[in-house]
Design a protein around this motif. Structure first.
Motif, PDB file in Angstrom:
ATOM      1  N   LEU B  99     107.482  -5.933  11.452  1.00 17.99           N
ATOM      2  CA  LEU B  99     108.021  -5.705  12.422  1.00 17.99           C
ATOM      3  C   LEU B  99     109.438  -6.649  12.654  1.00 17.99           C
ATOM      4  O   LEU B  99     110.591  -6.070  13.105  1.00 17.99           O
ATOM      5  CB  LEU B  99     107.610  -4.758  13.120  1.00 17.99           C
ATOM      6  CG  LEU B  99     106.968  -3.900  12.989  1.00 17.99           C
ATOM      7  CD1 LEU B  99     106.412  -2.992  14.513  1.00 17.99           C
ATOM      8  CD2 LEU B  99     107.329  -2.911  11.538  1.00 17.99           C
ATOM      9  N   GLY B 100     109.146  -7.450  13.185  1.00 14.22           N
ATOM     10  CA  GLY B 100     110.913  -8.789  13.459  1.00 14.22           C
ATOM     11  C   GLY B 100     111.226  -9.280  12.996  1.00 14.22           C
ATOM     12  O   GLY B 100     112.836  -9.429  13.534  1.00 14.22           O
ATOM     13  N   ARG B 151     105.692 -11.097  16.670  1.00 14.08           N
ATOM     14  CA  ARG B 151     106.646 -10.065  16.426  1.00 14.08           C
ATOM     15  C   ARG B 151     107.793 -10.635  17.114  1.00 14.08           C
ATOM     16  O   ARG B 151     108.593 -10.225  15.932  1.00 14.08           O
ATOM     17  CB  ARG B 151     106.467  -9.117  16.499  1.00 14.08           C
ATOM     18  CG  ARG B 151     106.587  -7.372  16.122  1.00 14.08           C
ATOM     19  CD  ARG B 151     108.634  -7.535  17.006  1.00 14.08           C
ATOM     20  NE  ARG B 151     107.553  -6.748  18.360  1.00 14.08           N
ATOM     21  CZ  ARG B 151     108.274  -7.079  19.358  1.00 14.08           C
ATOM     22  NH1 ARG B 151     109.761  -7.274  19.323  1.00 14.08           N
ATOM     23  NH2 ARG B 151     108.001  -6.016  20.630  1.00 14.08           N
ATOM     24  N   GLN B 155     111.526 -12.701  15.303  1.00  8.98           N
ATOM     25  CA  GLN B 155     113.104 -11.871  14.953  1.00  8.98           C
ATOM     26  C   GLN B 155     113.958 -13.386  15.110  1.00  8.98           C
ATOM     27  O   GLN B 155     115.162 -13.401  15.270  1.00  8.98           O
ATOM     28  CB  GLN B 155     113.408 -11.208  16.618  1.00  8.98           C
ATOM     29  CG  GLN B 155     113.340  -9.336  16.563  1.00  8.98           C
ATOM     30  CD  GLN B 155     113.082  -8.860  17.393  1.00  8.98           C
ATOM     31  OE1 GLN B 155     112.212  -8.402  17.974  1.00  8.98           O
ATOM     32  NE2 GLN B 155     113.937  -8.663  18.154  1.00  8.98           N
TER      33      GLN B 155
END
Lengths: 369, 268
Positions: B99-100, B151, B155
C-alpha cells in the motif's frame, strides 16, 4: 538510499506495457501468480460464454449450443446458421438479450457491492443499503399505479428517477451528518425505510389487484421483458462504470485501513468517495430500472470473489464482475425454468441463495477482528 | 527545513483541539510529542501529515504550505503510522506493505522494479523478511505496528509521523520499536505517553496541554518535576542517570501541590 540491486531487473523498461510478457526475471512466485491471474481470467470468460450459450438452449424448443453460436454468427454476418426463423427469433430476440441482461446485471450489481464494501468498510454493504432500489421501486410504482408522468416516462424511467432522488436524499442526509462511512450507511437505512413505506402506501391505497401483482413481480426482479435496448444501455453503463472503478482501484485498496490512512497515502478521499458513490448509484439505478430490484447479488458475490483472488481491487473487480455475471445467468435460467411455464421472480431465487450465504458471512465475521 | 507548524489551530464541533501551535522539526531528528490524553497530539500529527487542514495558521513542508501541495506529493514525502490502524479486509503482510507504493504508482502502470525494491527494503529494515505471506489477522500487536512501519517506509518518506506506536506493546517490543524508528534515516515525530521512553529515544520534546505548546527543548530541559506536576498532575522525581545520562522519571503516589495550570510556560 541504498539500492541492493538484487535480481537482474525486470527487463529494460519497468514502467512499460502492462502485458504479462515482462514476467521473465521477477521472483518465481510473482510470475506464477500473474500467470494464474490471466489463466483465471481466460477460464472465467470461457465459463461465462459457455454458460450464456448453454443457458439459452435450456427451455422449450429443442436447441443445441452449436445452434446458438450459429445464430449469433449469422447475425454478425458470419454465414448462414441454417435454422428456422422461429428458432432464430427465440434465440436472437428473446433468450439472448435476456441472458445477456442477466449477465450484465449480475456483473454490475456485484461490482457495486464490492466497491461499497471497500469504500464504506462494511462487509455487509451493497447497493441496496443506500436505499437506491427502494427509491427506484417508489418511482416505478408512482408511474404504474398513479399514472404520473403521463406515459412519457415508463416504468423504467420512473424507476431511474426514483433511484436518483433516493440517492440524493441519502447524500444530503449523510452530508448533514459529516459523510463518514457509518453515517452514509445509516442515511441509506433511513432512506430505505422511507421509500419502502411510500411504496407500500401507494400500492395499498391506490392499486387494484392486477396492478399490485405486476408491481410486486417487478419489485422482486424480472428479466422477462429484456430487449436489446436494455442490453445496450445497461452494458454501456456497466462497462464505463467498471473502467472508472478500475482507474481508481489503488485508491480502493488504500481504504483498507480507513479514510485517514487513505488520505495519508495521497488519496483525495472526499472526491474519490463521491465519485464512487455516484458511479455505483448510476449503475444500480440503470440496472434496477431495467430488471427490477434483484437483491443479494451485490452483497454475497464480492465475498466469493475475494476468497478466490484476494483483496487487490485491480484483480478483484473484474473477477467479481465475471462471477456475478455467471451467477445471475444461471439463477435466471433456474427462475424461468423450474416452474415452467410459470416464472419465478429472479430476486426470489437470489434471495433464497443469498440469505444462507449472508448468514455464513455473519458467522465468519464473528471470528477475527 | 523539513516540517514546520506556524501558529496552527484546528477544532471540531466548535471545540478547539489544537490551539496556535508553532513547532519546527529538525531534519534527521526524532521529535517526541508529549501531553496527556486529549491534549491534541493525534490531531497535531494529522495536521502535520496534511490529513486535516488547519482552520488557521499553516503547516509548511520545506517552506511550502501543505494546503497548496497535492496529497500525492505530500504522501511521497510524509508517511504516517496511526494508532491501532486495523482492517476487516483479509490482507497479507505483503499487501499492506505494498500500500505504501500507492503514492508512487500511476493508475494503470504495473508494479515497477523501484516499487519492488522499496517493498523489499522496507521488509528488511523492519525484520519482516519471510513474513510476507502471513495474514494480517494472525499478527500480534507488535507485529502489526512493525508492518505499518514497513508500509510507511515503502512510501520512501523523509518524514515519518507516529501516533503512540508503543501503545499496547510489552516493554521489550516498546524498546525494540523505538530503537528501530531511531535507526531509520528519516525525520520522525513520535507521539508518546511514556516519559522515560521519550527521554531515551527523542532528541527533542514538545509538550502539549489543552492544544497548546507548554514546553519545548531537549529531554533534560523539558522533563522536570515541575512540568510533570503541571501538565500531568502527578508527583515525580527526575534523576539524570538514564541511559547516556538522559533524565529518568520516577512517579510518586499522591497529587502534586497544584500550581496554576500551564501558566508560566509559553511556546517559543
Amino acid at each position: 538510499m541504498p539500492v541492493p540491486g538484487s535480481g537482474p531487473g525486470d527487463g529494460p523498461a519497468p514502467g512499460g506495457g502492462a502485458g504479462p510478457g515482462g514476467a521473465g526475471a521477477g521472483p518465481a512466485r510473482r510470475a506464477r501468480r500473474r500467470l494464474t491471474g490471466s489463466a483465471l481470467a481466460a477460464v472465467g470468460i470461457g465459463v461465462l460464454v459457455l454458460s450464456i450459450a448453454i443457458a439459452i438452449t435450456i427451455g422449450p424448443a429443442d436447441l443445441a449450443v452449436s445452434d446458438v453460436f450459429g445464430i449469433v454468427g449469422q447475425h454478425l454476418g458470419l454465414g448462414d446458421a441454417g435454422v428456422t426463423r422461429i428458432r432464430d427469433g427465440i434465440v436472437w430476440d428473446l433468450r439472448l438479450p435476456r441472458t445477456l441482461l442477466a449477465a450484465i446485471c449480475g456483473a454490475g450489481l456485484a461490482i457495486c457491492g464490492a466497491i461499497m464494501q471497500s469504500l464504506l468498510r462494511n462487509p455487509l454493504a451493497d447497493p441496496f443499503v443506500l436505499g437506491i432500489s427502494s427509491g427506484a421501486s417508489t418511482g416505478a410504482v408512482l408511474v404504474v399505479v398513479l399514472g404520473i408522468g403521463g406515459g412519457i416516462v415508463g416504468l423504467s424511467g420512473g424507476a431511474f428517477i426514483g433511484a436518483v432522488v433516493a440517492f440524493t436524499v441519502v447524500l444530503l442526509l449523510a452530508a448533514g451528518a459529516g459523510s463518514t462511512p457509518d453515517r452514509v450507511v445509516l442515511a441509506g437505512v433511513a432512506a430505505t425505510q422511507l421509500f419502502s413505506a411510500l411504496t407500500s402506501f401507494i400500492v395499498t391505497s391506490s392499486a387494484d389487484a392486477e396492478q399490485t401483482r405486476g408491481v410486486l413481480f417487478w419489485l422482486l426482479g424480472s428479466l422477462g421483458g429484456a430487449g436489446w435496448n436494455d442490453v445496450a444501455l445497461c452494458g454501456a453503463v456497466c462497462l464505463v462504470g467498471l473502467v472508472v472503478c478500475l482507474a481508481v482501484a489503488p485508491a480502493l485498496d488504500a481504504f483498507a485501513f480507513g479514510e485517514d490512512a487513505a488520505a495519508s497515502l495521497g488519496i483525495p478521499v472526499r472526491w474519490i468517495r463521491l465519485l464512487l458513490l455516484v458511479v455505483t448509484a448510476l449503475i444500480t439505478a440503470t440496472l434496477v430500472s431495467a430488471a427490477g430490484a434483484i437483491g443479494f447479488v451485490g452483497l454475497v458475490l464480492p465475498h466469493a470473489a475475494r476468497a478466490v483472488v484476494g483483496p487487490g481491487h485491480r484483480v478483484l473487480l473484474p473477477t467479481t464482475a465475471l462471477i456475478g455475471a455467471i451467477f445471475l445467468v444461471w439463477v435466471d435460467t433456474v427462475a424461468r425454468t423450474v416452474f415452467d411455464p410459470q416464472e419465478l421472480p429472479v430476486g426470489v431465487v437470489t434471495a433464497l441463495v443469498g440469505v444462507p450465504a449472508f448468514a455464513v458471512i455473519l458467522y465468519r465475521r464473528k471470528g477475527p477482528a | 527545513m523539513s516540517l514546520q507548524a506556524r501558529d496552527v489551530s484546528w477544532g471540531v464541533g466548535g471545540r478547539t483541539i489544537v490551539d496556535g501551535v508553532t513547532l519546527d522539526v529538525r531534519p534527521g531528528a526524532t521529535l517526541g510529542l508529549l501531553g496527556p490524553n486529549g491534549s491534541g497530539k493525534s490531531s497535531l500529527l494529522r495536521l502535520l501529515a496534511g490529513v486535516r487542514r488547519p482552520s488557521s495558521g499553516s503547516v509548511l513542508l520545506d517552506g511550502r504550505d501543505l494546503g497548496t501541495l497535492r496529497r500525492r506529493e505530500v504522501a511521497r514525502r510524509v508517511a504516517v503510522v496511526e494508532q491501532h490502524a486495523t482492517t476487516e479486509v483479509d490482507l497479507r503482510v505483503l499487501d499492506v506493505v505494498r500500500l505504501g507504493r500507492i503514492p508512487h504508482r500511476t493508475a494503470w502502470g504495473p508494479e515497477g522494479t523501484g516499487d519492488r525494491e522499496a517493498v523489499t527494503l522496507a521488509l528488511e529494515r523492519t525484520g519482516l523478511t519471510g513474513a510476507e505471506e502471513r495474514s494480517w489477522h494472525t499478527l500480534s500487536g507488535g507485529e502489526r505496528q512493525r508492518v505499518h512501519i514497513a508500509r510507511a517506509l515503502a512510501q520512501e518518506p523523509q518524514e515519518l509521523l507516529l501516533d503512540e506506536p508503543t501503545n499496547h506493546l510489552d516493554v521489550h517490543h516498546q524498546l525494540e520499536l523505538l530503537a528501530l524508528v531511531r535507526r531509520l534515516p528519516v525525520t520522525s515525530v513520535v507521539a508518546l505517553h511514556d516519559l522515560n521512553l521519550a527521554a531515551m529515544f527523542c532528541d527533542h520534546l514538545v509538550v502539549l496541554a489543552a492544544g497548546r505548546v507548554v514546553a519545548t527543548g531537549t529531554p533534560t530541559e523539558v522533563l522536570t518535576p515541575e512540568l510533570i506536576a503541571d501538565v500531568y498532575r502527578v508527583r515525580a522525581v527526575v534523576t539524570h542517570d538514564g541511559p547516556g545520562g538522559v533524565p529518568a522519571v520516577r512517579f510518586e503516589p499522591g497529587l502534586p501541590v497544584t500550581t496554576p495550570v500551564t501558566a508560566q510556560a509559553r511556546p517559543v
